[in-house]
Design a protein around this motif. Structure first.
Motif, PDB file in Angstrom:
ATOM      1  N   GLY A   1       9.418  10.973  -2.447  1.00  0.00           N
ATOM      2  CA  GLY A   1       8.164  10.378  -2.004  1.00  0.00           C
ATOM      3  C   GLY A   1       7.018  10.781  -2.922  1.00  0.00           C
ATOM      4  N   PRO A   2       5.962   9.979  -2.924  1.00  0.00           N
ATOM      5  CA  PRO A   2       4.850  10.206  -3.840  1.00  0.00           C
ATOM      6  C   PRO A   2       3.915  11.326  -3.373  1.00  0.00           C
ATOM      7  N   SER A   3       3.150  11.849  -4.295  1.00  0.00           N
ATOM      8  CA  SER A   3       2.128  12.844  -3.979  1.00  0.00           C
ATOM      9  C   SER A   3       0.884  12.137  -3.430  1.00  0.00           C
ATOM     10  N   GLN A   4      -0.070  12.916  -2.931  1.00  0.00           N
ATOM     11  CA  GLN A   4      -1.309  12.328  -2.402  1.00  0.00           C
ATOM     12  C   GLN A   4      -2.049  11.541  -3.483  1.00  0.00           C
ATOM     13  N   ASP A   5      -2.063  12.083  -4.698  1.00  0.00           N
ATOM     14  CA  ASP A   5      -2.702  11.391  -5.813  1.00  0.00           C
ATOM     15  C   ASP A   5      -2.048  10.049  -6.100  1.00  0.00           C
ATOM     16  N   GLU A   6      -0.700  10.069  -6.099  1.00  0.00           N
ATOM     17  CA  GLU A   6       0.026   8.821  -6.354  1.00  0.00           C
ATOM     18  C   GLU A   6      -0.256   7.803  -5.256  1.00  0.00           C
TER      19      GLU A   6
ATOM     20  N   ILE B   1       6.913   9.024   3.834  1.00  0.00           N
ATOM     21  CA  ILE B   1       7.169   9.938   2.711  1.00  0.00           C
ATOM     22  C   ILE B   1       8.282  10.917   3.075  1.00  0.00           C
ATOM     23  N   ARG B   2       8.240  11.403   4.309  1.00  0.00           N
ATOM     24  CA  ARG B   2       9.278  12.351   4.723  1.00  0.00           C
ATOM     25  C   ARG B   2      10.650  11.660   4.711  1.00  0.00           C
ATOM     26  N   ARG B   3      10.709  10.454   5.268  1.00  0.00           N
ATOM     27  CA  ARG B   3      11.981   9.707   5.257  1.00  0.00           C
ATOM     28  C   ARG B   3      12.450   9.487   3.825  1.00  0.00           C
ATOM     29  N   GLN B   4      11.509   9.137   2.965  1.00  0.00           N
ATOM     30  CA  GLN B   4      11.845   8.857   1.568  1.00  0.00           C
ATOM     31  C   GLN B   4      12.385  10.123   0.886  1.00  0.00           C
ATOM     32  N   ASN B   5      11.756  11.248   1.169  1.00  0.00           N
ATOM     33  CA  ASN B   5      12.209  12.513   0.578  1.00  0.00           C
ATOM     34  C   ASN B   5      13.576  12.921   1.108  1.00  0.00           C
ATOM     35  N   LEU B   6      13.766  12.785   2.428  1.00  0.00           N
ATOM     36  CA  LEU B   6      15.077  13.106   3.006  1.00  0.00           C
ATOM     37  C   LEU B   6      16.149  12.216   2.377  1.00  0.00           C
ATOM     38  N   GLY B   7      15.827  10.930   2.251  1.00  0.00           N
ATOM     39  CA  GLY B   7      16.778   9.982   1.671  1.00  0.00           C
ATOM     40  C   GLY B   7      17.072  10.311   0.215  1.00  0.00           C
ATOM     41  N   ALA B   8      16.034  10.684  -0.535  1.00  0.00           N
ATOM     42  CA  ALA B   8      16.217  10.984  -1.962  1.00  0.00           C
ATOM     43  C   ALA B   8      17.117  12.206  -2.137  1.00  0.00           C
ATOM     44  N   LEU B   9      16.893  13.227  -1.309  1.00  0.00           N
ATOM     45  CA  LEU B   9      17.711  14.440  -1.432  1.00  0.00           C
ATOM     46  C   LEU B   9      19.164  14.140  -1.049  1.00  0.00           C
TER      47      LEU B   9
ATOM     48  N   ALA C   1       0.846  -1.194   0.000  1.00  0.00           N
ATOM     49  CA  ALA C   1       0.000   0.000   0.000  1.00  0.00           C
ATOM     50  C   ALA C   1       0.877   1.239   0.000  1.00  0.00           C
ATOM     51  N   GLY C   2       0.264   2.393  -0.242  1.00  0.00           N
ATOM     52  CA  GLY C   2       1.004   3.654  -0.253  1.00  0.00           C
ATOM     53  C   GLY C   2       1.588   3.963   1.121  1.00  0.00           C
ATOM     54  N   PRO C   3       2.620   4.789   1.154  1.00  0.00           N
ATOM     55  CA  PRO C   3       3.330   5.075   2.397  1.00  0.00           C
ATOM     56  C   PRO C   3       2.582   6.098   3.269  1.00  0.00           C
ATOM     57  N   SER C   4       2.935   6.095   4.547  1.00  0.00           N
ATOM     58  CA  SER C   4       2.398   7.093   5.479  1.00  0.00           C
ATOM     59  C   SER C   4       3.162   8.412   5.309  1.00  0.00           C
ATOM     60  N   GLN C   5       2.670   9.456   5.955  1.00  0.00           N
ATOM     61  CA  GLN C   5       3.347  10.757   5.878  1.00  0.00           C
ATOM     62  C   GLN C   5       4.787  10.666   6.397  1.00  0.00           C
ATOM     63  N   ASP C   6       4.962   9.920   7.489  1.00  0.00           N
ATOM     64  CA  ASP C   6       6.313   9.726   8.043  1.00  0.00           C
ATOM     65  C   ASP C   6       7.239   9.043   7.038  1.00  0.00           C
TER      66      ASP C   6
END
Lengths: 393, 393
Positions: B4-9, A10-18, A3-8
C-alpha cells in the motif's frame, strides 16, 4: 481517475502484498519482506502477526545459514494447511487437484473424458474426485476456494462457458453445476485453459518477471493466454486470445467455427493428422505418433511436421508484430510441435516479424508442464484470498 | 506484489485524480467530485486549494442553474493558462499546436512535409512553428511539457524512433533533436501516432468509458493503438500494434518491411492506388480521388474500394478474435475506407469473427477527427503533470 485508498484499503493491500509475496516466492525473511515491499519492520511484524493469526502463514527460524549473528525470522505460507481445489476439463481427460497456498499440488486425481461428455455429466465425475481427496485432507486444513480451467470461451462476468469447440459445449454453467454437485454455495472461478496456464507461468513459471507474454496452448484447437503490461488480457467479455481463429489462409480449409483458413486448421490436431495422411486418427496419442514417425524418418510425417512448423512460425510472427512480447511459451500440443519443428518456427519468425518487435523475444516451453492448467485454476481461487486475506481466510 | 502507498503517495494520487477528472470532464462541482472520487468534502476542499495555489485549477460559482439553494462551487481546469506543446509528424505534413489543460487546441500551425524529410530537417521547422506560437502566449501562462506523435515505431524507454516506414526514418532521436532546437532540456515525450490517437479517443473521444478499444490508423501504412483493460498496450519495447504487418496473404505482394502479403499491402495507400490502376499516384489526395471516383460510378475504383473493404473487414475480424474489443475506431485513411466500404467490412467481420468475440463490438470513426494525434501528443505531456501535479506544476 481513482482517488487514493483509505486506511482500511491500505491495510488490505499490504496484507495481500505480503501474502502474495510468500505465496509466489516461498519462505522469505522479514528483512527481505521489509526491503521488497518497502514497508518498515514494525509494519511487517504486525501484518505477519495478523496473517499468522488467521492461519495463513507461520513464522520461524530460517534453515541454518552458516553465518554469524541473529538471523531474521522467516515467514512461510501455510502450504499444507491452506489450499484450493483446481479442476481442468480437457479434450481427453478430467483432472482435479488440491493445490496448497504456494502453488504445490498436494493431491490429484485424473479421469478419462469421453469426447462428447456434457458439463452435467462432467460435474459428478469431478465432484467424485473431490470427495475422494476430501477424505485424506488433514484435520485443521482450510479450503479457500476452487477454480476450473476449461477448453473453451469463458464469459468473464460469471464463468459461463459460451463455446467449447473441443468439448462441444455451448452456454454451459460448469461452475454452478459443480457447486451444486458438491453441495456448496461458494462460487467457483472458471477460466480458459490458455488464460490460466499463462497466469500460472507468469506467476511462478517460465514467464516469472516477464510483463509481456504470449502463452500458446494447443489441443484440437489453439488459443492463447496473453499477459500485457503485467496483467492478464481478458477482452471485453473475457474472450480475447482466440488466436487459433486468426485466418491465415484466405478461403482455406473449413474450420469448426464456421470460417475458413483459421490458424488452427493448419497447426491444430486435425490439420496435422490430415497432412500426415492420418485423417481418421484423433487425440494426443495419434499426434505424438506423427512426431515419433517423423523422428524415425517417415517422409510424409516429416513433411507434415515441417509444414505445420512453418504455419506455427507464421502465426507467431503475426502475434509478435501485434503484441511485441518478450516471451512466447508453447504449451499443450504446441509444445510438441515447437520442439519437433523449431527450425521452421524460427525461420518463419525471422522472415515475417519486424526486427524491433522480435528483438527481445524468447521462445520457451512451459516450466510448470502439464500442471500449468491446474496451478492456474488454483491461482484463480487464490486471487480472492490475496485480494483480502483476512476476509476470505 | 505492491504494498500500500504512503501518506505522501496518497496525497499525490488524490491530487492527480482530482486534476485528471476536471482535465477530462471540464468544470465539475465539488459535490460531484466528492461523490465520484469517494473522498470527503474537506479533503476535496484541501486538494482543490492546493491545485488552485499552483495555478492548475480555479474555483468559482457555477453557471446559473435555475434551482433554489446555494449551489456547490465548481472546479475548473486552468485551460487557457496551463498548456502543453503537441507535435504531429505525418507523411505529408508537420503540425504543431498549443493544447490547454482540458484538451482544447489553443493555437496551431501546419506545414507541408516533403516526403523524405529527415528528423534533423523536421526539428527546426517544428521549432519555428513553436517560436511563432510562443509570441502570442498570454503572460502568466504555464507550459507543462511537450509531446510528439510520429508515424513510426517508438521505443518506449527513450522515445527513439526505431523505424518510420512512411517517413524513412531509422533510429531518429526526434525528441532530443527538437529539445536541442528549442534550447530546452525538458524531455519531450514521443509516441506512435496510432497509440496517442487511441489514448486521446479513450480519454475524451469516441471511446470514452470503453476499456477495450482498437484504434486503427492508416496513411501509407497501417497501425493500431490498443487499449486493453483500460490501459494502453505498449508491448515489451513499445512496438505493439504493428497490425499492418500481420500477414494476410501468404506469399502476397512485397511489403516495404521486407515481408510479403502484409495487411497494409492490401489496405494501405499503395495497395489501394494499385488496385485502382493508379500506381503512379501517391498521397492522401490521390486516395481521396479514388473514393470520389468510386462514388461517381467509376467501375475500377469501385472494385478497388470493395476489395480493400473486404480486406479491412478480414483483418479487423482477426483482431476482434484476438482482442475481443468493445470498439474499433477507424482513423486516418482507414476512416475514409471504412466509410466507403462499410458493407464489405461488416460482411467479412460477421463471416470470420467468432460470435462471442464480436457480440458487443461497435465500429466508429474518431470523435476528435484529425486532432486526435495532436490531443494525444499533448496527453503524453499532461501525463507527467497528472502523476504528480504539484511537482510538475
Amino acid at each position: 481517475m481513482r482517488a487514493g485508498p483509505s486506511q482500511d484499503e491500505i491495510r488490505r493491500q499490504n496484507l495481500g502484498a505480503l501474502l502474495r509475496y510468500v505465496h509466489v516466492h516461498g519462505a522469505t525473511s522479514r528483512a527481505e519482506l521489509t526491503t521488497t515491499l518497502g514497508l518498515n519492520r514494525s509494519t511487517i511484524g504486525a501484518l505477519t502477526a495478523d496473517l499468522a493469526g488467521a492461519g495463513l502463514v507461520s513464522e520461524g527460524a530460517p534453515k541454518e545459514t552458516g553465518r554469524a549473528g541473529r538471523p531474521s525470522l522467516v515467514v512461510r505460507p501455510e502450504s499444507a494447511r491452506v489450499y484450493a481445489y483446481a479442476y481442468s476439463i480437457e479434450v481427453d481427460r478430467l483432472r482435479a487437484a488440491r493445490v496448497g497456498l504456494g502453488g504445490a499440488v498436494l493431491d490429484r486425481r485424473e479421469l478419462d473424458r469421453p469426447r462428447g461428455l456434457t458439463a452435467a455429466e462432467a460435474a459428478p465425475l469431478l465432484a467424485g474426485a473431490v470427495k475422494e481427496m476430501q477424505q485424506v485432507v488433514p484435520a485443521g486444513s482450510l479450503c479457500v476456494g476452487a477454480g476450473i480451467a476449461v477448453c473453451g470461451m469463458v464469459r468473464r462476468d460469471d464463468g459461463l462457458v459460451r463455446l467449447g469447440p473441443t468439448t462441444g459445449w455451448v452456454d454451459e454453467p460448469i461452475g454452478t453445476a459443480l457447486s451444486a454437485e458438491l453441495g456448496i454455495d461458494v462460487p467457483i472461478a472458471v477460466g480458459n485453459v490458455a488464460d490460466v496456464a499463462a497466469f500460472a507461468e507468469h506467476a511462478r513459471g517460465a514467464a516469472a518477471g516477464c510483463d509481456n507474454v504470449i502463452y500458446l496452448y494447443g489441443d484440437v484447437g489453439v488459443g492463447a493466454g496473453i499477459i500485457a503490461g503485467g496483467r492478464r488480457l481478458t477482452g471485453h467479455g473475457g474472450y480475447s486470445g482466440e488466436v487459433g481463429h486468426m485466418v491465415v489462409v484466405p478461403d482455406g480449409a473449413r474450420c469448426e467455427c464456421g470460417s475458413r483458413g483459421c490458424w488452427e486448421t493448419e497447426i491444430g490436431e486435425h490439420g496435422l493428422l490430415r497432412a500426415a495422411g492420418r485423417s481418421d486418427a484423433r487425440g494426443r496419442d495419434a499426434l505424438l505418433a506423427v512426431f515419433d514417425a517423423a523422428d524415425r524418418g517417415d517422409a510424409r510425417a516429416q513433411t507434415a511436421v515441417r509444414q505445420a512448423g512453418d504455419w506455427l512460425g507464421f502465426g507467431v510472427a503475426n502475434l509478435v508484430n501485434i503484441f511485441n512480447p518478450e516471451m512466447v511459451i508453447f504449451g499443450g500440443t504446441m509444445r510438441d510441435l515447437y520442439l519437433a519443428a523449431a527450425a521452421q518456427v524460427r525461420s518463419r519468425l525471422h522472415a515475417i516479424a519486424l526486427p524491433a518487435c522480435l528483438e527481445h523475444v524468447r521462445l520457451r516451453t512451459p516450466k510448470l508442464g502439464e500442471d500449468a492448467a491446474l496451478v492456474g485454476a488454483a491461482e484463480l481461487a487464490f486471487e480472492r484470498l490475496l485480494a483480502d486475506p483476512l476476509d476470505a481466510g
